[in-house]
Scaffold this motif. Structure first.
Motif, PDB file in Angstrom:
ATOM      1  N   LEU A 378     -67.395 -44.304   8.033  1.00 33.06           N
ATOM      2  CA  LEU A 378     -66.600 -45.152   8.927  1.00 33.06           C
ATOM      3  C   LEU A 378     -66.704 -46.618   8.524  1.00 33.06           C
ATOM      4  CD1 LEU A 378     -66.900 -44.078  12.666  1.00 33.06           C
ATOM      5  CD2 LEU A 378     -64.963 -43.882  11.147  1.00 33.06           C
ATOM      6  N   GLN A 379     -67.901 -47.005   8.081  1.00 32.79           N
ATOM      7  CA  GLN A 379     -68.094 -48.407   7.720  1.00 32.79           C
ATOM      8  C   GLN A 379     -67.238 -48.804   6.518  1.00 32.79           C
ATOM      9  OE1 GLN A 379     -72.323 -48.363   7.306  1.00 32.79           O
ATOM     10  NE2 GLN A 379     -72.694 -48.882   9.461  1.00 32.79           N
ATOM     11  N   LYS A 380     -66.917 -47.814   5.668  1.00 32.46           N
ATOM     12  CA  LYS A 380     -66.134 -48.132   4.469  1.00 32.46           C
ATOM     13  C   LYS A 380     -64.691 -47.688   4.604  1.00 32.46           C
ATOM     14  CE  LYS A 380     -70.101 -47.478   1.447  1.00 32.46           C
ATOM     15  NZ  LYS A 380     -70.787 -46.424   0.692  1.00 32.46           N
ATOM     16  N   ASP A 381     -64.287 -47.303   5.801  1.00 34.53           N
ATOM     17  CA  ASP A 381     -62.944 -46.743   5.962  1.00 34.53           C
ATOM     18  C   ASP A 381     -61.917 -47.832   6.272  1.00 34.53           C
ATOM     19  OD1 ASP A 381     -60.881 -44.903   6.365  1.00 34.53           O
ATOM     20  OD2 ASP A 381     -61.232 -44.954   8.529  1.00 34.53           O
ATOM     21  N   PRO A 382     -60.922 -48.012   5.383  1.00 34.14           N
ATOM     22  CA  PRO A 382     -59.912 -49.047   5.625  1.00 34.14           C
ATOM     23  C   PRO A 382     -59.140 -48.811   6.919  1.00 34.14           C
ATOM     24  CG  PRO A 382     -59.734 -48.209   3.390  1.00 34.14           C
ATOM     25  CD  PRO A 382     -60.703 -47.317   4.107  1.00 34.14           C
ATOM     26  N   LYS A 383     -58.910 -47.556   7.271  1.00 33.47           N
ATOM     27  CA  LYS A 383     -58.085 -47.301   8.450  1.00 33.47           C
ATOM     28  C   LYS A 383     -58.729 -47.894   9.700  1.00 33.47           C
ATOM     29  CE  LYS A 383     -55.415 -43.937  10.905  1.00 33.47           C
ATOM     30  NZ  LYS A 383     -55.073 -42.552  11.161  1.00 33.47           N
ATOM     31  N   ILE A 384     -60.040 -47.739   9.834  1.00 32.19           N
ATOM     32  CA  ILE A 384     -60.739 -48.273  11.009  1.00 32.19           C
ATOM     33  C   ILE A 384     -61.083 -49.754  10.814  1.00 32.19           C
ATOM     34  CG2 ILE A 384     -62.927 -48.142  12.279  1.00 32.19           C
ATOM     35  CD1 ILE A 384     -61.128 -45.880  13.080  1.00 32.19           C
ATOM     36  N   GLN A 385     -61.735 -50.061   9.686  1.00 32.71           N
ATOM     37  CA  GLN A 385     -62.239 -51.430   9.498  1.00 32.71           C
ATOM     38  C   GLN A 385     -61.122 -52.409   9.182  1.00 32.71           C
ATOM     39  OE1 GLN A 385     -65.075 -51.805  10.519  1.00 32.71           O
ATOM     40  NE2 GLN A 385     -65.987 -49.785  10.339  1.00 32.71           N
ATOM     41  N   GLY A 386     -60.109 -51.968   8.409  1.00 29.37           N
ATOM     42  CA  GLY A 386     -58.996 -52.854   8.068  1.00 29.37           C
ATOM     43  C   GLY A 386     -58.303 -53.333   9.330  1.00 29.37           C
ATOM     44  N   ALA A 387     -58.057 -52.404  10.237  1.00 31.56           N
ATOM     45  CA  ALA A 387     -57.372 -52.751  11.479  1.00 31.56           C
ATOM     46  C   ALA A 387     -58.202 -53.750  12.291  1.00 31.56           C
ATOM     47  CB  ALA A 387     -57.118 -51.487  12.292  1.00 31.56           C
ATOM     48  N   ARG A 388     -59.509 -53.510  12.339  1.00 35.58           N
ATOM     49  CA  ARG A 388     -60.372 -54.407  13.125  1.00 35.58           C
ATOM     50  C   ARG A 388     -60.436 -55.793  12.512  1.00 35.58           C
ATOM     51  NH1 ARG A 388     -65.969 -52.188  14.926  1.00 35.58           N
ATOM     52  NH2 ARG A 388     -66.337 -54.066  13.730  1.00 35.58           N
ATOM     53  N   LEU A 389     -60.529 -55.840  11.178  1.00 35.52           N
ATOM     54  CA  LEU A 389     -60.594 -57.147  10.507  1.00 35.52           C
ATOM     55  C   LEU A 389     -59.277 -57.892  10.674  1.00 35.52           C
ATOM     56  CD1 LEU A 389     -62.464 -55.960   7.306  1.00 35.52           C
ATOM     57  CD2 LEU A 389     -63.298 -57.693   8.905  1.00 35.52           C
TER      58      LEU A 389
END
Lengths: 637, 187
Positions: A378-389
């Protein structure tokens, strides 16, 4: 056969034991109200069986606990079913315990000479609560991790020895491998062992004093076997049916995202049967709410057999039990009601669900779970982290499909200042006056200066959903869209050269512009357009001719051929990973907007974002991340 | 004998209750156990490796002296929920007896799976299992059938001829069921 059984009986006396166990006399005959003890024993039996089977597949360490539970839930034969049974039977036990206690108190079965047995029952209740608490942590998911953290921090509120006790319980000062090994040993060894001891004592004392028959007796005496056992068996099957209903309906038990101490989890709540205590802690200090009040109440409950000796003692006890039940239910209701009405909590639940679902999808991806554990997925997942960033760093100007990337941020609060009118605000925000009034539950005459209004967010830069896709570029190349807030309407480029150029074009150019859009879009090499880009080579070649010759885009833009005099953003590799990474790092670079850059920060150059963070945003915008094939079920909760 | 009728009626009522108490009680008791069997039996659906073509070493690294040498076998491995890229999944003896002849044996003893050693201490070098004293010739055959418990010789593994010509040793790595006279792949 009979001979063999006789031989065994001769050596062990098993017939006597069986007779002793089965042929208990029930004065007044079997009754439905006596079933609760047996249903509880049955529930405990289910827990032992399913628990031992889960034990065969569970691995207690911070890199393998969530992972093994994921494996049980999603990969193993019948894993979800057994896990679901264990989960819902635990909850059924709490309800059955309450019913059993009520029956015992109402029928006066706690009174002398059965005091000690009553205390054994209270002990059993405490053990069941302890099993629920320790079991909640074992999947090592966000929900269990954060909720149990609160519970173990409460231990520190115990006077004098609290902090040391807490250290002993969690195996150090921080949660980790040793917390899991300890909790697992307590959950699967210490407490079940104690429970068996307590049940043995409870049943022994029950048999010693006999059942407390409900007066007046209903009929003539019957035996435990077979009359009461038939009723008990029917009740056990009914309990089983209810449990199975929940197991099948929820496809096993919930599993949220892997525990991550760096990841806030605002949806953290204890299991429902602890909600009343959770709510109590909002009103009192930890010492009072978790130690003194529950402690005093437990002592009072334990004294009930003595109160029962007074003339009105039994009535007092009934009142006490009712008060406790009503109090707990009231606190429970307050907790649920507060959460249901809290936008923040609902958003947190949504976020938790999304991450849980994603974690399960990533764990099931062909790349599998690395040995560092699923938390890194999850920490390296663009789908989750990209959206948050994006939401954190980009969404104050840009939009993603109208929102901030995470699905919220569509509404902002503003102050109605002097000189503003609701009409001017409505126009500015692209809303009607009625919409504003409705959104704020106001009447026209309530609107005055200084009032806070909820209005639509007003973007000042482009909406980046589907950035660089054909559709996105086709719309960009139509003047009306170009100058709308969806693209450059909020920037100074609204009246720039490109805007003037597009204004001159008309509908007859639409077809050619679509080809140019296809050509530019092919530069992005978007993963979701791979197929049509490969199919339309002819169209793309034609678009390239139009881009270079007919529309002469290269008068301002650089395209494929190096051009030192280009004054507008580079179109070579437009929207590709490299291009996006470079523009986010430094939009004011000569290759992009140069000195004409309108307010966009140089995120990379000024160290506002790391390379990894920019990469996550880029991959997210390009939808360059793992998605399962359609039709794959996800089973997050 | 005069009360014969009454107990019969009572008996049949009790018989009915006993029957259903027994049946329903048994269903309730058996359900969790039977449901749990699915998870217990889950490993049965796992099929073993049908053999993996893996690169073991360069041919250059193998002296042409007929002496068996142990090499680790590296491959991707899936262990329940984890996927490990390129890890040691076993070991093989490689023995080069000519310029272009390499034989490969799984180090696992075909008797009961201990790791077989190469011993050159005696007059005639041999493979020797340290657990139950099975002995094998260097070509893998059982050496002393009277004292060797292994029902078959060392498990030879296929060496890829084409790769060998290109100067690399690739083998089809496989494990076999122990203690059987024939080589039956695991799984």
């Amino acid at each position: 056969m009979k001979k063999a059984l006789d031989w065994l009986n001769n050596r062990t006396g098993w017939r006597g034991l069986l007779k002793e166990a089965l042929y208990e006399n029930i004065p007044g005959g079997s009754r439905w109200r006596y079933i609760w003890g047996s249903t509880l024993t049955f529930a405990f039996f289910i827990q032992i069986v399913t628990g031992v089977i889960l034990w065969m597949a569970y691995s207690p360490s911070s890199q393998t606990a969530w992972e093994s539970v994921y494996f049980i839930q999603n990969e193993m034969w019948g894993g979800w079913f057994i896990r679901g049974m264990h989960h819902y039977t635990a909850q059924a036990m709490i309800i059955l315990l309450v019913l059993h206690t009520m029956q015992v108190v109402i029928d006066g079965a706690y009174k002398a000479p059965r005091e000690v047995n009553f205390w054994f029952g209270i002990g059993l209740m405490a053990i069941v609560m302890g099993l629920g608490l320790t079991g909640y942590l074992l999947p090592w998911d966000q929900k269990g991790f954060w909720a149990t953290k609160v519970a173990t921090n409460l231990v520190a509120a115990v006077p004098f020895v609290g902090p040391d006790l807490q250290k002993i319980l969690i195996g150090g000062t921080e949660y980790g491998h040793q917390t899991l090994t300890r909790f697992f040993a307590i959950h699967a060894g210490v407490l079940p062992g104690l429970m068996i001891f307590f049940i043995a004592g409870h049943v022994y004392l029950f048999r010693r004093h006999g059942i407390t028959p409900k007066e007046p007796l209903k009929g003539k005496d019957e035996g435990f076997w077979p009359e009461q056992i038939l009723k008990d068996a029917v009740a056990c099957l009914a309990v089983l049916a209810v449990i199975l209903y929940f197991v099948i309906r929820h496809h096993g038990a919930p599993l949220s995202a892997p525990a991550d101490p760096s990841e806030q989890f605002s949806a953290a709540r204890p299991e429902w049967y602890y909600l009343f205590l959770f709510q109590l802690l909002k009103y009192t200090s930890a010492f009072w709410g978790a130690i003194v009040i529950p402690g005093v109440l437990m002592v009072v409950v334990c004294l009930m057999p003595f109160f029962g000796k007074w003339k009105l003692g039994h009535r007092f006890n009934l009142g006490l039990l009712s008060c406790l039940m009503i109090g707990a239910m009231l606190l429970h209701w307050l907790a649920i009601n507060e959460d249901a009405n809290s936008e923040h909590h609902q958003h947190a639940l949504h976020d938790a669900h999304e991450k849980a679902e994603r974690a399960i999808i990533l764990a099931g991806a062909p790349a599998g779970i690395p040995s560092s554990g699923a938390v890194s997925l999850l920490q390296k997942d663009p789908k989750i982290q990209g959206a948050r960033l994006f939401s954190k760093h980009c969404a104050s100007c840009h939009r993603y499909d109208g929102h901030d990337g995470t699905g919220s941020g569509t509404t902002v609060k503003i102050l109605l200042k002097e000189g503003d009118s609701i009409a001017s605000i409505a126009e500015d925000r692209g809303m009607t006056i009625d919409e504003i009034l409705q959104k704020n539950s106001l009447d026209q005459d309530q609107v005055k200066n200084g009032i806070q209004l909820k209005v639509n967010f007003k973007p000042s830069a482009a909406d980046l959903k589907d950035f660089a896709s054909r559709e996105w570029l086709e719309r960009l190349l139509i003047h009306d869209h170009y100058i709308s807030p969806e693209y450059f309407g909020g920037t100074k480029f609204i009246s720039g050269k490109m805007s003037k150029f597009l204004k001159k074009l008309d509908e007859s150019d639409a077809e050619d512009l679509a080809k140019v859009a296809a050509t530019l879009s092919a530069q992005a090499q978007l993963p979701y357009q791979v197929e049509i880009d490969a199919q339309d080579t002819e169209l793309i070649t034609k678009g390239e001719e139009l881009l270079v010759d007919d529309f002469a885009c290269i008068d301002c833009h650089q395209f494929v051929e190096p051009d030192d005099e280009a004054s507008a953003p580079d179109l070579t590799g437009y929207g590709s990973t490299e291009w996006l990474t470079a523009i986010i790092a430094d939009p004011a670079h000569g290759r992009f907007y140069g000195s004409k850059n309108d307010r966009m920060p140089s995120f990379g150059k000024d160290n506002k974002l790391t390379e990894i963070e920019i990469g996550l945003i880029v991959d997210w915008l390009r939808r360059d991340f793992y998605e399962p094939d359609e039709g794959t079920n996800s089973r997050a909760h | 004998m005069s009360d014969e009728k009454k107990p019969t009626e009572e008996q049949s009522r009790r018989g009915f209750i006993k029957f259903w108490a027994g049946i329903l009680g048994a269903i309730a008791g058996a359900f969790p156990v039977l449901a749990g069997l699915t998870m217990v039996l889950d490993p049965l659906r796992k099929t073993g490796s049908k053999g993996k073509l893996v690169r073991v070493t360069d041919l250059k690294a193998l002296s042409n002296d007929g002496v068996p040498r142990v090499f680790p076998v590296m491959a991707d491995r899936t262990d329940a929920w984890n996927k490990f890229p390129e890890v040691r999944i076993g070991a093989v003896f490689l023995r080069r007896t000519d310029e272009d002849i390499v034989t490969a044996f799984n180090v696992s003893c075909p008797h009961l799976g201990c790791a077989v050693d190469y011993s050159n201490s005696s007059e005639k070098p041999e493979f020797f299992c340290p657990c139950h004293n099975s002995q094998f010739e260097l070509d893998g055959k059982v050496k002393n059938p009277d004292s060797t418990q292994s029902p078959r010789g060392m498990d030879s593994l296929e060496v890829d001829i084409q790769k060998l010509e290109q100067g690399e040793v690739w083998i089809n790595f496989q494990n076999f069921q122990p203690n059987k006279p024939e080589k039956i792949p695991l799984g």
